[in-house]
Design a protein around this motif. Structure first.
Motif, short mmCIF file in Angstrom:
data_model
loop_
_atom_site.label_atom_id
_atom_site.label_comp_id
_atom_site.label_asym_id
_atom_site.label_seq_id
_atom_site.Cartn_x
_atom_site.Cartn_y
_atom_site.Cartn_z
N GLU A 192 0.82 -1.21 0.00
CA GLU A 192 0.00 0.00 0.00
C GLU A 192 0.86 1.26 0.00
N LYS A 193 2.02 1.19 0.64
CA LYS A 193 2.91 2.35 0.65
C LYS A 193 3.59 2.54 -0.71
N THR A 194 3.85 1.42 -1.39
CA THR A 194 4.58 1.48 -2.66
C THR A 194 3.66 1.77 -3.84
N ILE A 195 2.47 1.18 -3.86
CA ILE A 195 1.55 1.33 -4.98
C ILE A 195 0.47 2.34 -4.59
N THR A 196 0.60 3.56 -5.04
CA THR A 196 -0.31 4.64 -4.64
C THR A 196 -1.20 5.12 -5.77
N GLU A 197 -1.02 4.57 -6.97
CA GLU A 197 -1.85 4.97 -8.11
C GLU A 197 -1.86 3.82 -9.11
N PRO A 198 -2.82 3.81 -10.04
CA PRO A 198 -2.87 2.74 -11.03
C PRO A 198 -1.57 2.63 -11.82
N CYS A 199 -1.09 1.40 -11.99
CA CYS A 199 0.16 1.15 -12.69
C CYS A 199 0.18 -0.32 -13.12
N HIS A 200 1.27 -0.74 -13.70
CA HIS A 200 1.42 -2.14 -14.10
C HIS A 200 2.29 -2.83 -13.06
N VAL A 201 1.74 -3.85 -12.41
CA VAL A 201 2.44 -4.59 -11.36
C VAL A 201 2.72 -6.00 -11.85
N LEU A 202 3.95 -6.47 -11.65
CA LEU A 202 4.34 -7.84 -11.97
C LEU A 202 4.59 -8.60 -10.68
N ASP A 203 3.91 -9.75 -10.52
CA ASP A 203 4.09 -10.62 -9.35
C ASP A 203 4.75 -11.91 -9.83
N ILE A 204 6.00 -12.13 -9.41
CA ILE A 204 6.75 -13.33 -9.80
C ILE A 204 6.62 -14.38 -8.70
N GLY A 205 6.19 -15.58 -9.09
CA GLY A 205 5.98 -16.64 -8.12
C GLY A 205 4.76 -16.34 -7.27
N ALA A 206 3.60 -16.27 -7.89
CA ALA A 206 2.42 -15.67 -7.28
C ALA A 206 1.78 -16.52 -6.19
N GLY A 207 2.02 -17.83 -6.16
CA GLY A 207 1.43 -18.67 -5.12
C GLY A 207 -0.08 -18.66 -5.14
N THR A 208 -0.71 -18.37 -4.01
CA THR A 208 -2.17 -18.30 -3.94
C THR A 208 -2.72 -16.99 -4.48
N GLY A 209 -1.85 -16.06 -4.83
CA GLY A 209 -2.28 -14.78 -5.38
C GLY A 209 -2.45 -13.68 -4.36
N LEU A 210 -1.98 -13.89 -3.13
CA LEU A 210 -2.18 -12.89 -2.07
C LEU A 210 -1.55 -11.55 -2.44
N LEU A 211 -0.31 -11.54 -2.90
CA LEU A 211 0.34 -10.27 -3.23
C LEU A 211 -0.31 -9.61 -4.43
N SER A 212 -0.72 -10.43 -5.40
CA SER A 212 -1.40 -9.87 -6.57
C SER A 212 -2.69 -9.17 -6.18
#
Length: 711
Positions: free
Chosen positions: A98-118
């Motif tokens: 939440e501190k890092t992503i403050t506006e719409p952008c393109h996020v890449l999640d490597i090794g997503a697992g259950t998708g929690l970070l995504s």
């Protein structure tokens, strides 16, 4: 930075500590045939009784999150559940994102697992509220393992996030901008770390991402990782690698590492991961913590790095090991959890002696996948990292640290020696067949009887064990013609030695099964059954029987790390519980699996009952069909029972004079743990009662089925 208190468990910003990828999927391997929709994966499944493997097919046919059972159990031995149960770690992840992503952008999640970070990233952009499809924000999640992809798809569907996260079943180095990615990503979130930090491919993954998938100067979560190390003295850790000096104290005269043969034998080369806090009272600190490497996730890392540092000794002693760990900048976590371990790097031989105030020169280096250390004092002391390598003219046999410690343990060696001597008694020219991967038994049989001949199957180590034993034959006083490695299979063996074997023996130990459930060494019984025809009249089978033993236990930390999930930072994860092997509030008809753990490393523990026998396996006779056993637990202490610890005792002879236990009081074996659906409060001789049932059907998949009932 506090000294090894034991080792500081610190998160800088947010990241966790767990095994990933194939390492994380301990007992399984998978082969992906295609990366496109409709693909299939061939999953390797092993029959624990025979050692035979078969490929089962996992289809990519689940697009809606519909219930499916084909992948249940494949992920139960991983650390995903432990990670997701770590609430403070998950909160730290959320705050960092939440501190890092403050506006719409393109996020890449490597090794997503259950998708929690995504899902956290999508929510941080407000994407869960976006229904028009016109948002500039997007999350691209890649996960290479198909069973996890199928599970993540269900989690996304359950949480209404399928439109917000683009899930791709590929490795990150297979992604291309203009194909899977519409553009380079502005933010990277990932958690591809292991206990050593680099062992799961962090560096090559970051290199490829920065080269091909990310914008210049991207934002990343995590931001930075720093590795530390500390010099320690510990007899326990020394015993896990210094076999030469430990076995020199043994009166049996058998030497697995004869003088001058040290280069032939060693432990597995990677740093050894363990919960170091569990041996805090057995460790003497010889230095303060020392900062080693720093890795910034927001820039491209180098493949190799070196560092020279001088360390002041704060106490006199012998450096038996270097404890290493990593730190990510954020909250401090101090709860025990299975996915957080430190690493042990063993120093050579009996250690390096130092005086208080003496300076020790440490050379540290890292490759793409390892961090290596080399200690120097006044005189150069080198320690080549052992490799599991065998080629023409070169031999080096490697074993796990626990097996090295067992072979150096005098009590264990004495038990094996006495059992083997008793089995050989009265046999003039015995033919001995070692059907497991024991290195100790062939040498002991040859030494106890100078007229004996030994045939070894060594199914795991195979010909490397034969070449190893041949190399040390002269030092142990026997000629090479008294030993034979038979690698042509059991059918050929039965033809060659029909009715000729006087002694069929095993420890039992099978190379590669060290991290699995202790009763999977019942493969010995299956092999003994298949080889019944080779036994002579009056032949001895050792061990004589196996006994499944157990104890009711207080295991609050372990239970907390394995209990069923509900909401994880606002995202429903209840549907993953069965697949990930959770205990607690499972659907009707579902039960938690029995999983392998070192009980002594499971945080706070306490025995609540006497040790009891569940069932016995008579190795003097072949397997004739299904067998079963049950027991009602008698509690001896009041408390909260979280589960049942189970293990094997190997009764080596008919007289029960020699018994080798793999129970929780011996720290070199893992036990099986059957966690209860709900912890129960018990009172000594009270009304609470737990019944344990076990069954083994060798005609099916060879699994020992453990169930329990409460009353």
């Amino acid at each position: 930075m506090s000294p090894l208190s034991l080792v500081p468990k610190t998160f800088v910003l947010f990241l966790s500590f767990r095994c990933r990828s194939v390492t994380r999927l301990r007992s399984v391997s998978a082969r992906t045939m295609s990366s496109q929709p409709g693909q299939r994966v061939f999953q390797l499944r092993q029959d624990p009784l025979t050692g035979n493997s078969e490929w089962i097919v996992i289809e990519e046919n689940d697009q809606t999150g519909a219930p499916e059972t084909s992948t249940d159990g494949l992920l139960a031995t991983t650390s995903y559940l432990d990670m997701l149960n770590d609430s403070r770690r998950n909160r730290a992840f959320r705050l960092a994102i939440e501190k890092t992503i403050t506006e719409p952008c393109h996020v890449l999640d490597i090794g997503a697992g259950t998708g929690l970070l995504s899902m956290m990233a999508a929510r941080a952009m407000g994407e869960e509220e976006e229904e028009s499809g016109d948002s500039k924000g997007i999350v691209t999640a890649c996960e290479s393992y198909l069973p996890m992809v199928k599970l993540m798809r269900k989690v996304l569907h359950k949480n209404g996030m399928t439109k917000n996260v683009n899930l791709i079943n590929k490795r990150s180095d297979e992604l291309k901008v203009g194909s899977e990615l519409a553009s380079r990503a502005d933010v990277l979130v990932s958690e591809i770390l292991d206990s050593e930090l680099l062992g799961e491919g962090l560096i090559p993954s970051l290199q490829h991402a920065h080269d091909m998938l990310l914008v210049d100067n991207p934002k990343t979560v995590p931001y930075r990782a720093t590795t530390y190390c500390q010099l320690v003295e510990s007899t326990f850790l020394c015993n896990m690698h210094d076999l030469r000096n430990n076995e020199a104290k043994s009166p049996d005269g058998v030497r697995l590492v004869p003088p001058g043969s040290e280069s032939l034998f060693g432990i597995k080369s990677q740093q050894y991961g363990m919960h170091v806090d569990a041996i805090e009272k057995e460790i003497k600190l010889l230095s303060e913590p020392v900062k080693i490497f720093e890795f910034d996730f927001w820039k491209r890392p180098e493949s190799n790095g070196e560092l020279e540092v001088h360390i002041d000794a704060i106490s006199a002693g012998s450096i038996h090991a270097i404890i290493s760990w990593w730190v990510l900048q954020l909250d401090t976590l101090r709860d025990w959890c299975d996915h957080w371990k430190q690493c042990v790097w063993f120093t050579p031989g009996a250690g390096v002696s130092i005086s208080k105030g003496e300076k020790v020169h440490l050379h540290a280096a890292h490759t793409c996948t390892n961090i290596l250390y080399n200690l120097k004092k006044t005189q150069s002391l080198t320690h080549e990292m052992t490799q599991s390598h065998l080629s023409t003219g070169y031999l080096h046999l490697t074993l796990p640290a626990e097996r090295v410690a067992i072979y150096g343990d005098n009590m264990y060696r004495q038990s094996i020696w006495e059992a083997t001597r008793n089995a050989l008694q009265g046999k003039s020219h015995p033919q001995c067949l070692v059907i497991d991967d024991s290195l100790l038994l062939p040498l002991m049989a040859l030494r106890i009887s100078n007229r004996s001949r030994v045939i070894s199957l060594s199914p795991g180590l195979q010909e490397i064990s034969a070449r190893y034993l041949e190399a040390i034959a002269d030092s142990n006083g026997f000629s090479k013609d008294r030993f034979e490695y038979f690698g042509e299979g059991k059918a050929k063996l039965a033809e060659a030695y029909l009715g000729k074997i006087d002694l069929l023996i095993g420890e039992p130990y099978y190379y590669g099964l060290e991290s699995r459930l202790p009763w999977q060494n019942l493969r010995f019984w299956k092999d003994r059954t298949l080889l019944d025809s080779v036994l002579s009249e009056g032949a001895v089978v050792m061990p004589y029987k196996g006994v499944l033993r157990g104890c009711a236990m207080y295991l609050p930390d372990l239970w907390k790390s394995r209990c069923c999930l509900g909401s994880v930072e606002g995202f429903d994860h209840a549907l993953v519980n069965t697949t990930l092997g959770g205990c607690g509030d499972l659907p009707s008809g579902k039960d938690s699996p029995c999983l392998p753990f070192f009980i002594w490393q499971c945080g706070e523990t306490k025995k609540l009952s006497k040790e009891f026998t569940v069932m016995e396996f008579d190795f003097s006779k072949p397997i004739t069909g299904p067998c079963s056993g049950e027991v009602q637990i008698e509690f001896m202490k009041s408390g909260i029972c979280h589960g049942i610890a189970l293990w094997m005792d190997w009764v080596m002879d008919k007289e029960n004079s020699t018994v080798i236990s793999t129970g929780p009081d011996v720290r070199y074996w893992k036990q099986g743990v059957k966690l209860l659906g709900k912890p129960i409060t018990v009172r000594e001789k009270g009304l609470s009662s737990i019944g344990i049932q076990a069954s083994l059907d060798p005609s099916s998949n060879g699994e020992l089925i453990i169930t329990h009932t409460l009353s």
